[in-house]
Each structure stands twice: as structure tokens, then as C-alpha cells.
Scaffold this motif. Structure first.
Motif, PDB file in Angstrom:
ATOM      1  N   VAL A   1       0.913  -1.228   0.001  1.00  0.00           N
ATOM      2  CA  VAL A   1       0.112  -0.091   0.078  1.00  0.00           C
ATOM      3  C   VAL A   1       1.057   1.374  -0.166  1.00  0.00           C
ATOM      4  O   VAL A   1       2.139   1.253   0.242  1.00  0.00           O
ATOM      5  N   THR A   2       0.293   2.327  -0.359  1.00  0.00           N
ATOM      6  CA  THR A   2       0.885   3.636  -0.387  1.00  0.00           C
ATOM      7  C   THR A   2       0.496   4.294   0.727  1.00  0.00           C
ATOM      8  O   THR A   2      -1.106   4.496   0.633  1.00  0.00           O
ATOM      9  N   ARG A   3       0.815   5.171   1.756  1.00  0.00           N
ATOM     10  CA  ARG A   3       0.099   5.959   2.552  1.00  0.00           C
ATOM     11  C   ARG A   3       1.080   7.335   2.489  1.00  0.00           C
ATOM     12  O   ARG A   3       2.053   7.243   2.273  1.00  0.00           O
ATOM     13  N   ARG A   4       0.293   8.240   2.455  1.00  0.00           N
ATOM     14  CA  ARG A   4       0.652   9.720   2.156  1.00  0.00           C
ATOM     15  C   ARG A   4       0.235  10.619   3.493  1.00  0.00           C
ATOM     16  O   ARG A   4      -1.236  10.711   3.506  1.00  0.00           O
ATOM     17  N   ILE A   5       1.145  11.134   4.103  1.00  0.00           N
ATOM     18  CA  ILE A   5       0.790  11.968   5.323  1.00  0.00           C
ATOM     19  C   ILE A   5       1.329  13.419   5.372  1.00  0.00           C
ATOM     20  O   ILE A   5       2.728  13.371   5.148  1.00  0.00           O
ATOM     21  N   ARG A   6       0.564  14.555   5.218  1.00  0.00           N
ATOM     22  CA  ARG A   6       1.280  15.962   5.178  1.00  0.00           C
ATOM     23  C   ARG A   6       1.540  16.422   6.442  1.00  0.00           C
ATOM     24  O   ARG A   6       0.601  16.112   7.417  1.00  0.00           O
ATOM     25  N   ILE A   7       2.645  16.961   6.783  1.00  0.00           N
ATOM     26  CA  ILE A   7       3.034  17.790   7.844  1.00  0.00           C
ATOM     27  C   ILE A   7       2.629  18.997   8.156  1.00  0.00           C
ATOM     28  O   ILE A   7       2.778  19.832   7.252  1.00  0.00           O
ATOM     29  N   LEU A   8       2.062  19.197   9.396  1.00  0.00           N
ATOM     30  CA  LEU A   8       1.324  20.699   9.684  1.00  0.00           C
ATOM     31  C   LEU A   8       2.069  21.047  10.777  1.00  0.00           C
ATOM     32  O   LEU A   8       1.430  21.980  11.471  1.00  0.00           O
ATOM     33  N   SER A   9       3.306  20.601  11.058  1.00  0.00           N
ATOM     34  CA  SER A   9       3.935  21.046  12.444  1.00  0.00           C
ATOM     35  C   SER A   9       5.225  21.666  11.900  1.00  0.00           C
ATOM     36  O   SER A   9       5.751  21.208  11.046  1.00  0.00           O
ATOM     37  N   GLU A  10       5.534  22.584  12.645  1.00  0.00           N
ATOM     38  CA  GLU A  10       7.133  23.318  12.486  1.00  0.00           C
ATOM     39  C   GLU A  10       8.435  22.501  12.890  1.00  0.00           C
ATOM     40  O   GLU A  10       9.176  22.777  12.305  1.00  0.00           O
TER      41      GLU A  10
END
Length: 186
Positions: free
Chosen positions: A89-98
Motif C-alpha cells: 500500500v501507499t500511505r501519504r501524510i502531510r506535515i502541519l507542524s514546524e
């Protein structure tokens, strides 16, 4: 994914909630084929009890500075064969922390799961970061990442391995190959 460690940690400080956070992912892969059946897609090969293999997007996003952009079967991410493995599988997670970092400890990033009875090897684990549209390897050692600094907007991409196929991939039943093609799997 059989017989492979597959650990991915995204950790940092959540300024909005005023506390540290950690997202521990154990990306599920495809199980190997048997002489009688194709493998299963995107699952553990061992019993994890009530521990989720892929945390629900809504739960993760409510508790941590992350945006889950996707979880899907890998296109051409199976071990081919008369009986094919399940897909990774492919999992994509966008970072919203500095202040976040990525840590990965996984096997099967260089040597994929082998096939048997004339089947070639399946797909390998692959972890990378997309920053400003560019794919960045977070380490020179595939599958081993220590404290790679992440920036707001980075997307961590986890591609898990498949199992191995069984038998000559040029001999499967036409109906099964057609079905995989119609479903967009190959």
C-alpha cells in the motif's frame, strides 16, 4: 511483507495543542501467494490484536498536526506469478507542524520478498518525502532513517512491500488478469 520489520515514526511538537506528538505507523503490505490462492492486499501477516495497522484519518487529524492525504493499493505493487501476492500500500501524510522529524526502521527496502516456483520478486519498501514537489530520500541507507527534519507542507510517502508470487507469471488464467486490469491494479 512477511518476515519484515516495518516501522515509521513521525514525531514533533504540536504548537496548537501545546504538547509533543508521535504518529507510529506500521504500514501493512501484501501477503504472499500460495499454490492455491492469490495473496491479500494491505494487511498484516501476524495478529496485531486491537492495534490498528493504519490509523483512521479522522482520529489522527483530530489529535495531531497531520493531514492524511491517502491510503491506497500500490499500482503494480504485487509479486507477480501464476498466483500473485497481495499488493503493498501507499500511505501519504502531510506535515502541519514546524518541528517534526521522521524515523524509519524497515527491512525489504533493498532485497524484496522473493517469489517461488518461477515467480520473480515482489515490490520493495520505499519511504521518501515530497518537499516543494521534489522527491527527497530521507537517508542514504534505504529503510533506515534517523531524525530526518520535516517542514510544514512536507508529505511523507510510505510504500510497503508485497509478498511473493508463486509460479510462472505468464501462465495465470486470462480472467484473473483481465479482472486485475479492469480494477486498475496492473
Amino acid at each position: 511483507n512477511l518476515g519484515a520489520a516495518n516501522h515509521c515514526y513521525i514525531a514533533g511538537y504540536d504548537a496548537l495543542r501545546g504538547k509533543p506528538f508521535i504518529q507510529y505507523e506500521y504500514p501493512q503490505g501484501g501477503t504472499p501467494a500460495t499454490s492455491e490462492t492469490d495473496g491479500a492486499t494491505g494487511c498484516y501477516t501476524n495478529d496485531g490484536g486491537d492495534i490498528a495497522s493504519a490509523y483512521p484519518a479522522e482520529s489522527t487529524e483530530q489529535r495531531q498536526p497531520l493531514l492524511i492525504e491517502g491510503l491506497s493499493a500500490r499500482e503494480d505493487g504485487e509479486g507477480p506469478g501464476f498466483r500473485r501476492s497481495g499488493w503493498g500500500v501507499t500511505r501519504r501524510i502531510r506535515i502541519l507542524s514546524e518541528t517534526s522529524q521522521l524515523n524509519v526502521m524497515t527491512d525489504r527496502s533493498v532485497i524484496p520478498t522473493w517469489g517461488s516456483g518461477g515467480a520473480p520478486a515482489g515490490s520493495s519498501n520505499d519511504f521518501f518525502v515530497i518537499r516543494d514537489g521534489e522527491e527527497i530520500p530521507p537517508s542514504s541507507l534505504p529503510g533506515k532513517v534517523k531524525a530526518f527534519p520535516l517542514q510544514i507542507g512536507d508529505v511523507v510517502v510510505m510504500k510497503s512491500t508485497s509478498g511473493g508470487g508463486v509460479g510462472d507469471p505468464m501462465e495465470p488464467e486470462v480472467e484473473r488478469v483481465f479482472k486485475d486490469g479492469v480494477e486498475g491494479s496492473v
